[in-house]
Design a protein around this motif. Structure first.
Motif, PDB file in Angstrom:
ATOM      1  N   PRO A 181       8.058  37.378   8.493  1.00 23.98           N
ATOM      2  CA  PRO A 181       8.623  36.468   7.483  1.00 23.98           C
ATOM      3  C   PRO A 181       9.509  35.636   7.968  1.00 23.98           C
ATOM      4  O   PRO A 181      10.552  35.833   8.605  1.00 23.98           O
ATOM      5  N   SER A 182       9.372  34.375   7.447  1.00 21.72           N
ATOM      6  CA  SER A 182      10.547  33.301   7.921  1.00 21.72           C
ATOM      7  C   SER A 182      11.449  33.318   6.869  1.00 21.72           C
ATOM      8  O   SER A 182      11.445  33.947   5.862  1.00 21.72           O
ATOM      9  N   LEU A 183      12.587  32.466   7.180  1.00 19.53           N
ATOM     10  CA  LEU A 183      13.800  32.137   6.326  1.00 19.53           C
ATOM     11  C   LEU A 183      13.214  31.587   4.878  1.00 19.53           C
ATOM     12  O   LEU A 183      13.836  31.656   3.905  1.00 19.53           O
ATOM     13  N   ASN A 184      12.101  30.778   4.928  1.00 19.60           N
ATOM     14  CA  ASN A 184      11.636  30.045   3.801  1.00 19.60           C
ATOM     15  C   ASN A 184      10.448  31.192   3.181  1.00 19.60           C
ATOM     16  O   ASN A 184       9.423  31.510   3.753  1.00 19.60           O
ATOM     17  N   ALA A 185      10.709  31.425   1.820  1.00 16.07           N
ATOM     18  CA  ALA A 185      10.121  32.441   1.075  1.00 16.07           C
ATOM     19  C   ALA A 185       8.692  32.114   0.983  1.00 16.07           C
ATOM     20  O   ALA A 185       7.951  30.955   1.158  1.00 16.07           O
ATOM     21  N   GLY A 186       7.815  33.088   1.433  1.00 15.48           N
ATOM     22  CA  GLY A 186       6.462  33.093   1.500  1.00 15.48           C
ATOM     23  C   GLY A 186       5.603  32.743   2.682  1.00 15.48           C
ATOM     24  O   GLY A 186       4.638  32.471   2.714  1.00 15.48           O
ATOM     25  N   ARG A 187       6.575  32.217   3.406  1.00 10.15           N
ATOM     26  CA  ARG A 187       5.893  31.633   4.857  1.00 10.15           C
ATOM     27  C   ARG A 187       6.427  32.606   6.100  1.00 10.15           C
ATOM     28  O   ARG A 187       7.072  33.638   5.975  1.00 10.15           O
ATOM     29  N   PHE A 188       5.536  32.242   7.127  1.00 11.74           N
ATOM     30  CA  PHE A 188       5.882  33.200   8.259  1.00 11.74           C
ATOM     31  C   PHE A 188       6.076  32.658   9.419  1.00 11.74           C
ATOM     32  O   PHE A 188       5.668  31.213   9.786  1.00 11.74           O
ATOM     33  N   MET A 189       6.477  33.262  10.456  1.00 12.91           N
ATOM     34  CA  MET A 189       6.898  32.804  12.040  1.00 12.91           C
ATOM     35  C   MET A 189       5.635  33.447  12.626  1.00 12.91           C
ATOM     36  O   MET A 189       5.596  34.803  12.669  1.00 12.91           O
ATOM     37  N   ALA A 190       4.931  32.665  13.392  1.00  9.81           N
ATOM     38  CA  ALA A 190       3.707  32.984  13.928  1.00  9.81           C
ATOM     39  C   ALA A 190       3.740  33.046  15.453  1.00  9.81           C
ATOM     40  O   ALA A 190       4.238  32.212  16.108  1.00  9.81           O
ATOM     41  N   ASP A 191       3.202  34.247  16.064  1.00  4.21           N
ATOM     42  CA  ASP A 191       3.202  34.340  17.800  1.00  4.21           C
ATOM     43  C   ASP A 191       2.192  34.028  18.197  1.00  4.21           C
ATOM     44  O   ASP A 191       1.222  34.889  18.181  1.00  4.21           O
ATOM     45  N   ILE A 192       1.880  33.009  18.694  1.00 11.20           N
ATOM     46  CA  ILE A 192       0.376  32.359  19.137  1.00 11.20           C
ATOM     47  C   ILE A 192      -0.019  33.197  20.306  1.00 11.20           C
ATOM     48  O   ILE A 192      -1.131  33.416  20.628  1.00 11.20           O
ATOM     49  N   TYR A 193       1.017  33.363  21.151  1.00  6.85           N
ATOM     50  CA  TYR A 193       0.866  34.339  22.333  1.00  6.85           C
ATOM     51  C   TYR A 193       0.141  35.702  22.080  1.00  6.85           C
ATOM     52  O   TYR A 193      -0.889  35.972  22.584  1.00  6.85           O
ATOM     53  N   ALA A 194       0.712  36.399  21.045  1.00  9.33           N
ATOM     54  CA  ALA A 194       0.551  37.683  20.605  1.00  9.33           C
ATOM     55  C   ALA A 194      -0.903  37.571  20.011  1.00  9.33           C
ATOM     56  O   ALA A 194      -1.785  38.621  20.291  1.00  9.33           O
ATOM     57  N   LEU A 195      -1.119  36.552  19.340  1.00  7.65           N
ATOM     58  CA  LEU A 195      -2.471  36.497  18.661  1.00  7.65           C
ATOM     59  C   LEU A 195      -3.493  36.404  19.645  1.00  7.65           C
ATOM     60  O   LEU A 195      -4.459  36.949  19.374  1.00  7.65           O
ATOM     61  N   ALA A 196      -3.308  35.674  20.734  1.00  7.25           N
ATOM     62  CA  ALA A 196      -4.498  35.504  21.798  1.00  7.25           C
ATOM     63  C   ALA A 196      -4.708  36.748  22.424  1.00  7.25           C
ATOM     64  O   ALA A 196      -5.722  37.188  22.607  1.00  7.25           O
ATOM     65  N   ARG A 197      -3.411  37.520  22.851  1.00  9.65           N
ATOM     66  CA  ARG A 197      -3.764  38.861  23.462  1.00  9.65           C
ATOM     67  C   ARG A 197      -4.328  39.930  22.662  1.00  9.65           C
ATOM     68  O   ARG A 197      -5.332  40.554  23.130  1.00  9.65           O
ATOM     69  N   LEU A 198      -4.001  39.724  21.226  1.00  3.48           N
ATOM     70  CA  LEU A 198      -4.831  40.724  20.348  1.00  3.48           C
ATOM     71  C   LEU A 198      -6.324  40.543  20.182  1.00  3.48           C
ATOM     72  O   LEU A 198      -7.035  41.462  20.322  1.00  3.48           O
ATOM     73  N   ARG A 199      -6.418  39.147  20.266  1.00  3.05           N
ATOM     74  CA  ARG A 199      -7.976  38.622  19.802  1.00  3.05           C
ATOM     75  C   ARG A 199      -8.710  38.990  21.463  1.00  3.05           C
ATOM     76  O   ARG A 199      -9.934  39.472  21.388  1.00  3.05           O
ATOM     77  N   LEU A 200      -8.227  38.680  22.309  1.00  2.00           N
ATOM     78  CA  LEU A 200      -8.746  39.110  23.779  1.00  2.00           C
ATOM     79  C   LEU A 200      -8.999  40.615  23.766  1.00  2.00           C
ATOM     80  O   LEU A 200      -9.890  40.977  24.508  1.00  2.00           O
TER      81      LEU A 200
END
Length: 240
Positions: A181-200
Motif C-alpha cells: 500500500p502507498s501513502l495514498n489511500a487505495g493505491r499501491f507501490m509496485a515492484d516491477i523487478y519482483a513482478l518480472a521474476r515471479l512471472r518468469l
C-alpha cells in the motif's frame, strides 16, 4: 561509450549486451543527449546521428521495433521496423534492441549462446505475458534460459492504482507480494523487478539477474515519469 552499462550476468562468452545512457550524443534539451527514440519529437537528424554512433561503437546492426505494450515477439530484422515488443535472433551481429524510459527491458539468452532475445515490459505487457511469449519463442528448455533485467522504474517510485494490482493477481496470485500500500489511500507501490521474476519463475525461468535500478531517480537514464518530454535509451543483446 565509457558510461554505458555492461550487464553483469553469466551469459556465455559469445553473447554481448549493453545499455546506453543519456550521455554521449548530439540531441539538444530536453532530449540531451543520446536519445535513440524517433517517436518523441526530437530532431530526426539528431536521432539518426545517435543511432549511427550506436551502430559504429558496438559494431552491430540494431533491430529496432515499433513498441506498443503488447506481446508480439518478432524475428529481429535490422532492415525492417515491425510492430512488436520483443525480438529474438540466432544471427551473429544482429542486436535485439529495446527502447525504454521507465518500462522494464529484459535481455535473454540460452546457455549455449546460440540465441538471444530482448523484451519491452511495461506493466501492461508484463501482465499480458510478453516475458512468457519471449521464453516460448526461444524454443529451448526454460532451465536453459538466462535473463537480465535492465534499468526501469524502481519500487519506491512506481505508484499504481488497484486495477494494475488486479491485472496481475487475477492470473498469478503470488504476485501480490510485489505490491505494498502507498501513502495514498487505495493505491499501491509496485515492484516491477519482483513482478518480472515471479512471472518468469512461473514458467520455469529462475536464472534471472539484474534489477535494482530506478530510472526515475537515476539521472543517467531517461524517465517518462520524471519528465514527459524526454528521450529513450536502449538495451541491446547480440551474438558476437
Amino acid at each position: 561509450m565509457t558510461d554505458w552499462l555492461i550487464p553483469d550476468w553469466p551469459a556465455p562468452a559469445g553473447v554481448k549486451s549493453c545499455v546506453t545512457t543519456r550521455a554521449g550524443g548530439v540531441s539538444q534539451a530536453s532530449f540531451d543527449s543520446f536519445n535513440l527514440g524517433d517517436h518523441v519529437d526530437d530532431n530526426p537528424e539528431s536521432v539518426a546521428a545517435n543511432r549511427q554512433r550506436l551502430t559504429s561503437s558496438l559494431n552491430i546492426q540494431p533491430a529496432w521495433l515499433r513498441q506498443v505494450h503488447g506481446v508480439v515477439v518478432a524475428h529481429a530484422d535490422p532492415l525492417c521496423v515491425v510492430e512488436a515488443d520483443a525480438s529474438w535472433t540466432m544471427t551473429p551481429g544482429v542486436a535485439c534492441t529495446i527502447m525504454t524510459a521507465d518500462c522494464l527491458p529484459a535481455l535473454f539468452c540460452d546457455r549455449a549462446g546460440s540465441r538471444v532475445a530482448a523484451a519491452h515490459a511495461g506493466w501492461r505487457g508484463l501482465a499480458a505475458g510478453v516475458l512468457e511469449a519471449t521464453v516460448d519463442r526461444l524454443a529451448v528448455p526454460a532451465n536453459d534460459i538466462l535473463v537480465w533485467l535492465g534499468p526501469a522504474i524502481g519500487p519506491q517510485a512506481f505508484e499504481v492504482g488497484p486495477e494494475v494490482r488486479e491485472a496481475f493477481i487475477s492470473t498469478h496470485p503470488e504476485t501480490a507480494l510485489a505490491f505494498v500500500p502507498s501513502l495514498n489511500a487505495g493505491r499501491f507501490m509496485a515492484d516491477i523487478y519482483a513482478l518480472a521474476r515471479l512471472r518468469l519463475a512461473a514458467c520455469g525461468v529462475t536464472a534471472v539477474y539484474g534489477g535494482g535500478f530506478c530510472t526515475v531517480n537515476d539521472p543517467r537514464f531517461y524517465s517518462y515519469r520524471r519528465s514527459a518530454r524526454t528521450g529513450r535509451f536502449a538495451s541491446l543483446v547480440w551474438i558476437d
